[in-house]
Structure formats: C-alpha cells, structure tokens
Design an enzyme around this catalytic site. Structure first.
Site, short mmCIF file in Angstrom:
data_model
loop_
_atom_site.label_atom_id
_atom_site.label_comp_id
_atom_site.label_asym_id
_atom_site.label_seq_id
_atom_site.Cartn_x
_atom_site.Cartn_y
_atom_site.Cartn_z
CG HIS A 286 111.36 15.79 32.04
ND1 HIS A 286 110.54 16.73 31.85
CD2 HIS A 286 112.40 16.08 31.12
CE1 HIS A 286 110.92 17.77 32.05
NE2 HIS A 286 112.01 17.27 30.96
CD GLU B 184 113.04 11.20 17.63
OE1 GLU B 184 111.88 11.62 17.28
OE2 GLU B 184 114.06 9.82 17.65
#
Length: 280
Positions: free
Chosen positions: A37, A151
């Site tokens: 993150h 991703e």
C-alpha cells in the site's frame, strides 16, 4: 493529515481542492496497510498535489461473513503510516455512512463483459459486484485525477479499468503498480498478518514456483505449465491450489501462448487464502 468520517465532510474537502485546481490522487484500501500500500501512496504523493486514501473494509465484496469478521483492522496504525507518507486526507467511514440498508442487501448490477466469469469471480460470486459498487461510489465522491491500484489483485485491476470506460469515468487515470514482495518473495498482503511464522515460510513456495515456471515457457505449452504449477504447489505440505490460470493480460481470456500472458493463482495456506500472479 486529516481523517474524515462522513461523505459530507469528504465532499467539502474535495470541492476545496477542486476550487484551488489541485490535482487529486486517490488510493482505495481496506486498511491493514503494508509496504505494498505504501508504494501506491508514495506514487500518488509524487504525482499529485493532494492525496486521498480510503480505509474501508467493504462488506458488500465479502461472500464469506467469517472472512469479513476476521479481516484485520487497525485504523490508528494505518493513520500513523499514512501521515508519515505525506497523505493529506484519510476517508475512514462506517458502513452505514456509505450504504443504505437497501444497498447493503441488494447485489450491485454491472455489466462486466465476462471479466467476472473466471478465477476470482468464479470462486467468489458477487465479489466483484461489491468491488465495483464501492470503487465507483468513492470515485464519484473524490473525483480523482489518478487512482492507484496494485497489480497483485490483477483481475480487480482489469475490472476497474473496464468500469471507468463502462461508466464514462475516463477522466480518471487508473495507474497499476507492480507487486511488492517481502524479501523472501512472498507477495505482500493484509492477509499475511493471519499467517504464523511457519506458515509464512510455507507460503514462500508460491512465488518461488511461479518464478520457476517462467523457465518452462520455451519448451512447454500453456496447459502443461498450468498443470506443472498446480502440481508443484500442491506437493508442498500446507498448501492447496484453488486455481491457477494463464490468461491474456488485457481480456483475461485463456491464453494460447505466453506472448501477452499472466498466470494468476489462488492458494490456501492453512485457512488463509492468498493470491499472486506472474507475467510471462
């Protein structure tokens, strides 16, 4: 950094940024933040004048109530990390401030053009309906110039790209960012917090086998590599493959060769469901 709890306050801050013509970056999260993150947030802070991060465990994308209840939550720790990264606003609402009772109990209707029919969508019916429901709602509230997604959740990323076209939200640039891995190779995930040290060592085999599968692409077919990966992971005590599919990176349809392919896997390590992928 300011923590916002309500839609009304969020809109007030967004409108102030718009009036000042500040570019807005947005990172949607469900909290339990880690370095993966953080990499998205750093990119947003670098690219934009203002960065918003949402921290919201979205109930409508869980088809397993136990999984929802066990999802790790620590807003104080998350806020401390986000402040250190230069985030301007954190949106951390309660479910009742996001959804009406009707929305909570009705499946969100959306035309996925088949992107939800395989892999995660097949294994978790309704999951992506909830994802699109919350992300479209957040995009409407924040109106970002750019949104940053990892991703690792590759199918989700493909569906969000489809969503912005389907809903005429093309002014939002979707920025896909590479998987961040622990030094061992294990893909970083909030779910890793539920793994014991021993289970983490076991889970490392997932990425190692995926990396090794790249060596087979010159001599093996797609189907043979798929079978090999499943067999190798299942041989590891404590791991069980739910699915492994090699698909086209854009359409998510089964790949005929490796020229534009990505291999997506979901594996149970004990009771914890982990996902990973590898581009060929």
């Amino acid at each position: 950094m300011q923590i916002i709890k309500t839609q009304q306050e969020l809109r007030r801050q967004v409108e102030a940024c718009k009036r000042q013509q500040k570019s807005i970056g947005f990172v949607p999260t469900m909290g339990a933040l880690h370095e993966g993150h953080a990499s998205l947030v750093r990119r947003s802070v670098e690219d934009n004048k203002v960065t918003f991060v949402s921290v919201f465990v979205n109930p409508t994308q869980f088809n397993n109530k136990e999984d929802l209840e066990k999802y790790p939550r620590d807003i104080e720790r998350d806020a401390e990390l986000l402040a250190s990264l230069g985030v301007d606003f954190v949106f951390a609402p309660a479910p009742e401030d996001i959804y009406s009772a009707e929305e909570m109990n009705t499946t969100f209707a959306f035309d996925f053009a088949g992107l939800d029919q395989m892999m995660e969508g097949k294994m978790r019916p309704g999951h992506f309906n909830g994802v699109v429901q919350i992300v479209s709602k957040l995009f409407g509230l924040i109106e970002p110039d750019r949104a940053y997604l990892g991703e690792k959740d590759y199918q989700q990323l493909a569906i969000i790209r489809h969503m912005v076209k389907q809903m005429n939200l093309d002014t939002i640039q979707i920025v896909g960012c590479p998987i961040v891995r622990e030094t061992s190779g294990l893909a970083m995930s909030s779910r890793n917090e539920r793994l014991s040290d021993e289970e983490k060592q076991t889970a490392v085999n997932i990425s190692h086998i995926l990396f090794e599968s790249r060596q087979l692409t010159q001599s093996q077919t797609v189907a043979q590599v798929e079978s090999w990966v499943v067999e190798q992971i299942n041989r590891v005590e404590g791991l069980s493959v739910e699915y492994f599919q090699i698909v086209d990176q854009t359409t998510l349809l089964p790949a005929d060769d490796f020229s534009h392919a990505i291999g997506c896997v979901t594996v149970y390590c004990g009771p914890v469901r982990l996902i990973d992928n590898i581009k060929y």
